[in-house]
Design an enzyme around this catalytic site. Structure first.
Site, short mmCIF file in Angstrom:
data_model
loop_
_atom_site.label_atom_id
_atom_site.label_comp_id
_atom_site.label_asym_id
_atom_site.label_seq_id
_atom_site.Cartn_x
_atom_site.Cartn_y
_atom_site.Cartn_z
N LYS A 167 0.80 -1.23 0.00
CA LYS A 167 0.00 0.00 0.00
C LYS A 167 0.83 1.28 0.00
O LYS A 167 0.37 2.32 -0.47
CB LYS A 167 -0.90 0.03 1.24
N ASP A 203 -10.09 3.27 2.00
CA ASP A 203 -10.22 2.89 3.42
C ASP A 203 -10.85 4.03 4.21
O ASP A 203 -11.74 3.81 5.04
CB ASP A 203 -8.84 2.54 4.01
#
Ligand code: ATR
Length: 270
Positions: free
Chosen positions: A69, A105
């Site tokens: 990520k 997210d």
């Protein structure tokens, strides 16, 4: 829909990825909406080569998970502002050969909370100072909430609080902390340690809403105690679902079939 020469390819890159629920969720969503696409899991250890592969094969979009990520940022042509502030990308869109990175997210966290309340001006206490805390903090700040960070290691709380301009304290001071919303972003309470909880139950009645990002078990000890204290509770699957919904919408420009995706997700935790 059976794949054919017109099928577009999506997927997830991570290591490991065998446990991911995303292929089941996104493939069911493509089917439900009638989009000719498939979503596969790619176990990737060589990220630079994988990114060349995305470009070469014309993969349309990817979920990006641990451990890529952060590193993925350096390979992208464009990165969304909030994702850059978080320092992590979990969603990649291939826009005619140009790779765009975003982060859903924070969107999942904010949407899960916004199903219960508006966030502007609210005081939110965030437990933890890792990657998930960054996404939750960024989302809360985007929506104009006041964020107070609480973490076991005070130094980590301070570092993150400085990055997002919020107040902070150590977990040992939790008894003095007040707020309307409490979000646990630590792994405390996750199976096999489901008998654990990050905060003492006495403080929970101060909060209106308690959200846990842990989703195994679905009802963590924290959520169970929060429910008993009269709080509205939000489990970790809600954020997981809503971040996937947001990814689907980034990729396809279509409204995600949320009920279909939710059913798949919950069937794994029944
Ligand atoms: P993620 O990227 O998934 O958020 P992480 O970066 O490993 O995960 O962050 C884990 C967070 O949970 C950290 O804030 C960690 O606290 P420290 O900074 O003190 O390490 C917190 N955490 C993990 N185990 C904990 C425990 N047993 N008690 C309290 N906090 C804990």
């Amino acid at each position: 829909m059976k794949p054919d020469a017109f099928t577009t390819l999506y997927g997830i890159i991570g290591h490991p990825v065998y446990h991911s629920l995303s292929p089941a969720m996104h493939n069911a969503a493509f089917d439900a909406v009638g989009i000719n696409a498939v979503y596969l899991a790619f176990d990737v250890t060589d990220l630079p080569s994988a990114v060349r592969g995305i470009r070469a094969l014309g993969i349309k979009g990817l979920s990006v998970t641990i451990p890529h990520k952060v590193e993925i940022l350096e390979f992208l042509d464009e990165v969304d502002d909030v994702a850059r502030r978080i320092g992590a990308v979990n969603t990649l869109v291939n826009r005619n050969g140009s790779l765009w990175g975003g982060n859903t997210d924070w969107i999942g966290a904010v949407k899960a909370l916004e199903e219960q309340t508006q966030l502007e001006g609210k005081r939110a206490v965030v437990l933890g100072a890792g990657g998930s805390a960054r996404a939750v903090c960024a989302g809360l700040k985007e929506r104009g909430a006041f964020v107070h960070l609480v973490n076991r290691t005070v130094e980590n709380a301070k570092k993150l609080a400085e990055r997002f301009a919020c107040s902070w304290s150590g977990l040992d001071e939790i008894k003095d902390i007040e707020g309307e919303i409490l979000v646990n972003t630590t792994s405390v309470g996750m199976e096999p340690d489901s008998h654990k909880t990050p905060v003492p139950s006495e403080i929970l009645e101060r909060f209106n809403i308690v959200m846990d990002i842990v989703y195994a078990p679905l009802k963590t000890k924290l959520l169970d105690e929060a429910e008993k204290a009269g709080c509205v509770t939000i489990n970790g699957l809600r954020m997981l679902l809503l971040q996937a919904v947001s990814q689907f919408e980034f990729w396809t420009g279509r409204k995600a079939p949320i009920n279909v995706m939710e059913k798949i997700l919950y069937s794994r935790f029944a």
